[in-house]
Scaffold this motif. Structure first.
Motif, short mmCIF file in Angstrom:
data_model
loop_
_atom_site.label_atom_id
_atom_site.label_comp_id
_atom_site.label_asym_id
_atom_site.label_seq_id
_atom_site.Cartn_x
_atom_site.Cartn_y
_atom_site.Cartn_z
N SER A 145 39.10 80.68 -64.11
CA SER A 145 39.64 79.37 -63.77
C SER A 145 40.15 79.32 -62.33
N ASP A 146 39.95 80.39 -61.56
CA ASP A 146 40.42 80.42 -60.18
C ASP A 146 39.73 79.35 -59.33
N LYS A 147 40.48 78.89 -58.32
CA LYS A 147 39.96 77.87 -57.43
C LYS A 147 38.67 78.35 -56.72
N TYR A 148 38.67 79.58 -56.26
CA TYR A 148 37.51 80.08 -55.53
C TYR A 148 36.74 81.07 -56.40
N GLN A 149 35.47 80.78 -56.60
CA GLN A 149 34.60 81.66 -57.38
C GLN A 149 33.28 81.69 -56.62
N ALA A 150 32.86 82.86 -56.22
CA ALA A 150 31.68 82.89 -55.35
C ALA A 150 31.02 84.26 -55.36
N LEU A 151 29.79 84.28 -54.88
CA LEU A 151 29.08 85.54 -54.66
C LEU A 151 28.64 85.57 -53.20
N PRO A 152 28.59 86.75 -52.60
CA PRO A 152 28.10 86.80 -51.23
C PRO A 152 26.63 86.37 -51.22
N ALA A 153 26.30 85.39 -50.37
CA ALA A 153 24.97 84.78 -50.42
C ALA A 153 23.86 85.82 -50.26
N LYS A 154 24.11 86.86 -49.46
CA LYS A 154 23.08 87.89 -49.26
C LYS A 154 23.44 89.19 -49.95
N GLY A 155 24.35 89.13 -50.88
CA GLY A 155 24.70 90.32 -51.64
C GLY A 155 25.92 91.04 -51.09
N TYR A 156 26.50 91.90 -51.92
CA TYR A 156 27.72 92.62 -51.53
C TYR A 156 27.46 93.63 -50.42
N THR A 157 26.34 94.32 -50.49
CA THR A 157 26.09 95.36 -49.49
C THR A 157 25.98 94.72 -48.10
N HIS A 158 25.35 93.56 -48.04
CA HIS A 158 25.26 92.83 -46.77
C HIS A 158 26.65 92.45 -46.28
N PHE A 159 27.49 91.99 -47.21
CA PHE A 159 28.88 91.66 -46.84
C PHE A 159 29.59 92.88 -46.25
N PHE A 160 29.42 94.03 -46.87
CA PHE A 160 30.05 95.25 -46.35
C PHE A 160 29.51 95.61 -44.97
N GLU A 161 28.20 95.42 -44.78
CA GLU A 161 27.62 95.73 -43.45
C GLU A 161 28.28 94.88 -42.38
N ARG A 162 28.53 93.61 -42.72
CA ARG A 162 29.18 92.71 -41.76
C ARG A 162 30.64 93.10 -41.53
N LEU A 163 31.31 93.44 -42.64
CA LEU A 163 32.72 93.84 -42.57
C LEU A 163 32.89 95.06 -41.64
N LEU A 164 31.93 95.97 -41.72
CA LEU A 164 32.02 97.24 -40.99
C LEU A 164 31.34 97.18 -39.63
N ASP A 165 30.86 95.99 -39.26
CA ASP A 165 30.08 95.85 -38.04
C ASP A 165 30.98 95.83 -36.81
N ASN A 166 31.36 97.01 -36.36
CA ASN A 166 32.21 97.16 -35.17
C ASN A 166 31.96 98.57 -34.64
N PRO A 167 31.68 98.68 -33.34
CA PRO A 167 31.36 100.01 -32.80
C PRO A 167 32.50 101.02 -32.97
N ARG A 168 33.70 100.54 -33.22
CA ARG A 168 34.83 101.46 -33.43
C ARG A 168 34.85 102.05 -34.84
N ILE A 169 33.99 101.49 -35.72
CA ILE A 169 33.93 102.03 -37.08
C ILE A 169 32.69 102.89 -37.24
N GLN A 170 32.91 104.11 -37.71
CA GLN A 170 31.78 105.00 -37.96
C GLN A 170 31.81 105.37 -39.44
N VAL A 171 30.65 105.31 -40.09
CA VAL A 171 30.59 105.64 -41.52
C VAL A 171 29.68 106.84 -41.73
#
Ligand code: FAD
Ligand code: NA
Length: 374
Positions: free
Chosen positions: A182-208
């Protein structure tokens, strides 16, 4: 900074360190991929995107978290639906008027009648365990048919043995609403979770670095080189060797089946099977999520066990007391070695994705304001 684990908790911390402090974050992850339990991929035989570790539905009331996730990737509104197979029929979950009519043979027509029915069946005595809790919410019949056997399958323990919190907050719809959340916001990442993580981690200061286990890593590297460490793995593993017992977790086995030239296997993405004569707890059909198209379909049956990857903490007295010992050691470790324990495994607490994000953001803010004072 060193971050152990590339799930949501570790990734949010890394993002903050890189973008707010402009400092370097190294994430080590023992699995071969990023995303932790949210990880998804496209199945090469059907072209359908599926989660490796169970269906993940994002839902939140937290405006800050909702704003945060949207800054990295596009999200598509998705109202999750679940059915449960009871006595050979599909019935709505959470329990709504239709569920009561179908399972209990009632003829309820509106919220007023539903309220009257609920107050007549709800147990009003003291609540000592999960059974009392469930019966106080849904009454005896729904409890026996839907909640009790499902809980036994899920936890391998009867609800009467489990802390009331396990079946607390069973949602009930006093109308015909079929939405699972019943939460106000209910959604899925349009291109999937892994894509969302790639964007989240997209910074040259982050190394995985994937495929790297912290306990091996620390034997080969000097941890003193890091300003701080954020640990998102199981707390008992961190203090392994200190002769405390282990915490218990429930785990899930995922059984994938593919069906060629079949449009859909079942009417919605998730169907629960509470009854004890079927071995699995639920079947997920990923094709339904975001209405994916394919000539084929794929389903995942879930069964539970207590030896696999740690997914769900088991909140009983023994574990909660033991966790408290670990937690005190963690407080000390934080003071002495600047090691922070973040996320669901390090806090031995089930967290939804929005809670995990909130938790990591708040921890970062606390550390950040301390740094600013110094
Ligand atoms: P995790 O995702 O578990 O990440 C921890 C990471 O640390 C893992 O990748 C692990 O491999 C790594 N790690 C552990 N030990 C080490 C080590 N020694 N060295 C290196 N790396 C290590 N939430 C929702 O909001 N909606 C849902 O529908 C939903 N469904 C779920 C379904 C299932 C089956 C499960 C298990 C969870 C579900 N969740 C859902 C919860 C969601 O998965 C969590 O909120 C989220 O994964 C928490 O992120 P985390 O980073 O704390 O933990
Ligand atoms: Na999880």
């Amino acid at each position: 900074h060193l971050i152990v684990g590339c799930g949501l908790s570790g990734s949010v911390i890394a993002e903050r360190i890189a973008n707010v402090w402009n400092e370097n974050a190294l994430i080590i992850e023992k699995r071969e991929h990023i995303g932790g339990n949210c990880y998804d991929y496209v199945d090469d035989q059907t072209g359908i995107r599926m989660n490796k570790y169970g269906a993940h539905l994002f839902h939140t009331k937290d405006e800050g978290v909702w704003k945060y996730v949207q800054t990295f990737d596009k999200w598509t509104r998705w109202e999750h639906r679940v059915l449960s197979m009871v006595d050979g029929q599909f019935v709505p979950v959470p329990v709504n008027i239709t569920t009561v009519n179908q399972v209990c043979g009632e003829n309820i027509e509106d919220t007023e009648e539903m309220d009257a029915w609920l107050s007549a069946v709800q147990y009003k005595g003291p609540i000592e365990n999960s059974e009392d809790m469930a019966v106080s919410r849904v009454g005896r019949v729904l409890y026996e048919k839907m909640f009790k056997p499902y809980t036994v399958k899920q936890w391998n323990k009867g609800p009467e043995e489990l802390d009331p919190s396990v079946l607390a907050r069973i949602p009930i719809r006093r109308d015909f609403d079929v939405r699972y959340f019943s939460d106000k916001y209910q959604a899925l990442p349009a291109k999937g979770y892994t894509h969302f993580f790639e964007r989240l981690l997209d910074n040259p200061r982050i190394q995985v670095q994937t495929g790297v286990d912290f306990f091996k890593y620390k034997l080969e590297h000097d941890l003193g080189q890091f300003k701080s460490i954020f640990y998102t793995g199981p707390i008992d593993q961190y203090f392994d060797g200190l002769k405390l017992e282990s915490l218990e977790y429930r785990s899930i086995d995922f059984h994938i089946e593919r069906f060629s030239d079949m449009n859909y296997f079942q009417p919605c993405s998730v169907v629960n099977y509470p009854e004890t004569n079927v071995p699995f707890t639920r079947i997920v059909e990923y094709k339904h999520f975001l209405n994916q198209t394919s000539k084929h379909t794929v389903t995942v049956k879930e069964t539970t066990n207590d030896h696999g990857d740690p997914y769900y903490p088991i909140p009983n007295k023994r574990n909660m007391e033991l966790y408290e010992c670990y937690r005190q050691m963690a407080v000390k470790e934080e003071k002495e070695k600047n090691v922070h324990f973040v996320g669901r495994l390090a806090n031995y607490k089930y967290m939804n994705m929005d809670q995990a994000i909130r938790n990591a953001l708040d921890l970062f803010d606390r550390i950040n304001s301390k740094e600013e004072m110094n």
